[in-house]
Scaffold this motif. Sequence first.
Motif, PDB file in Angstrom:
ATOM      1  N   UNK A 101       0.823  -1.205   0.000  1.00 40.75           N
ATOM      2  CA  UNK A 101       0.000   0.000   0.000  1.00 40.75           C
ATOM      3  C   UNK A 101       0.861   1.259   0.000  1.00 40.75           C
ATOM      4  N   UNK A 102       1.941   1.254   0.751  1.00 40.51           N
ATOM      5  CA  UNK A 102       2.842   2.416   0.781  1.00 40.51           C
ATOM      6  C   UNK A 102       3.430   2.700  -0.598  1.00 40.51           C
ATOM      7  N   UNK A 103       3.772   1.629  -1.298  1.00 43.23           N
ATOM      8  CA  UNK A 103       4.426   1.780  -2.605  1.00 43.23           C
ATOM      9  C   UNK A 103       3.500   2.422  -3.631  1.00 43.23           C
ATOM     10  N   UNK A 104       2.189   2.147  -3.505  1.00 41.14           N
ATOM     11  CA  UNK A 104       1.238   2.647  -4.497  1.00 41.14           C
ATOM     12  C   UNK A 104       0.135   3.486  -3.866  1.00 41.14           C
ATOM     13  N   UNK A 105       0.406   4.082  -2.710  1.00 40.96           N
ATOM     14  CA  UNK A 105      -0.657   4.711  -1.926  1.00 40.96           C
ATOM     15  C   UNK A 105      -1.370   5.845  -2.651  1.00 40.96           C
ATOM     16  N   UNK A 106      -0.691   6.500  -3.591  1.00 41.75           N
ATOM     17  CA  UNK A 106      -1.336   7.583  -4.324  1.00 41.75           C
ATOM     18  C   UNK A 106      -2.273   7.060  -5.406  1.00 41.75           C
ATOM     19  N   UNK A 107      -2.178   5.773  -5.699  1.00 39.98           N
ATOM     20  CA  UNK A 107      -2.972   5.198  -6.775  1.00 39.98           C
ATOM     21  C   UNK A 107      -3.920   4.089  -6.309  1.00 39.98           C
ATOM     22  N   UNK A 108      -3.690   3.568  -5.118  1.00 38.18           N
ATOM     23  CA  UNK A 108      -4.382   2.351  -4.680  1.00 38.18           C
ATOM     24  C   UNK A 108      -5.333   2.629  -3.514  1.00 38.18           C
ATOM     25  N   UNK A 109      -6.525   2.043  -3.607  1.00 40.51           N
ATOM     26  CA  UNK A 109      -7.416   1.966  -2.452  1.00 40.51           C
ATOM     27  C   UNK A 109      -7.703   0.492  -2.205  1.00 40.51           C
ATOM     28  N   UNK A 110      -7.564   0.036  -0.946  1.00 38.21           N
ATOM     29  CA  UNK A 110      -7.705  -1.375  -0.626  1.00 38.21           C
ATOM     30  C   UNK A 110      -8.888  -1.632   0.301  1.00 38.21           C
ATOM     31  N   UNK A 111      -9.641  -2.678  -0.016  1.00 38.61           N
ATOM     32  CA  UNK A 111     -10.725  -3.168   0.837  1.00 38.61           C
ATOM     33  C   UNK A 111     -10.430  -4.613   1.199  1.00 38.61           C
TER      34      UNK A 111
END
Length: 271
Positions: A101-111
């Motif tokens: 999540x840190x690596x892609x945090x600007x692009x990723x939302x996780x559920x």
Amino acid sequence: MPLILRRQLPKEQFYEGFENISRPHFTLLCFLLKENNKTLFDLWGYAINDRQKSHAEELVINKMEKYLVENISPTAEKYKVTFYLSYSPCANCCFHIIEFHKKFKDKIHMNIKMSRDYYLNDLNVQRCLRDLLKTDISIKVMDRNDFAKCHYLFVEDGNTAVFEPWPGLETSYDFFSKQLEILLDLLVQSEETEADGEERNIDNSVRLCCNTEAYQSAHHSGDCNLHRAPYLTPKKNVRGEEETTSQFHTPRKVGPSDERRGVGVRRTLFK
């Protein structure tokens, strides 16, 4: 191969993995990745822990990370990752999820949606879940609608076959939801205590979850197996080996015995 892409899950394996009244010896993870609300079928499928090697979460995270590094679109506003997990993540898997999540945090939302808890009495698991919840990753216990949606999305003929809820589903959902709710409250209290320079061991407090109304109902009703072994959870470590130091009675965690790989996707998914 424990990571199965673009294939539907056999019905029997779905119920074996996700029925929240039992404690299977494996972790089942159904996953999907969306780009601007469009499902990417190259990253759609399910995974089961590899025997003595990798957990299902780690297998999927590694695959998704490789795909995004090679294919991330500069025009994509947001990628959405959804995990349907038979168990909540262990400490090691929490770490892998957080790093991803840190690596892609600007692009990723996780559920993350989980069927049942995984060693919420373990202090290390509690701390890692707290770190997970410090991010904007969403984590919840699966309710009846979540099970039905997962069944529709991932199970063979799930779009025509009716999801069959099992006795004790709602009681177990109430129990695990209460566990998570109490844990979150305790984690907030622990964080406030740590901010004051004090240490707090919340392990014993989380055991109070067993005194909740939902658990007592399950214990006496006979509708589910929680009263037989409420902490009969397969313990797993970084190497996928059984942890003999566990304070709980733990069955050996193994991979799937069913070698079926499911069938190809034949329908439109939920948007």
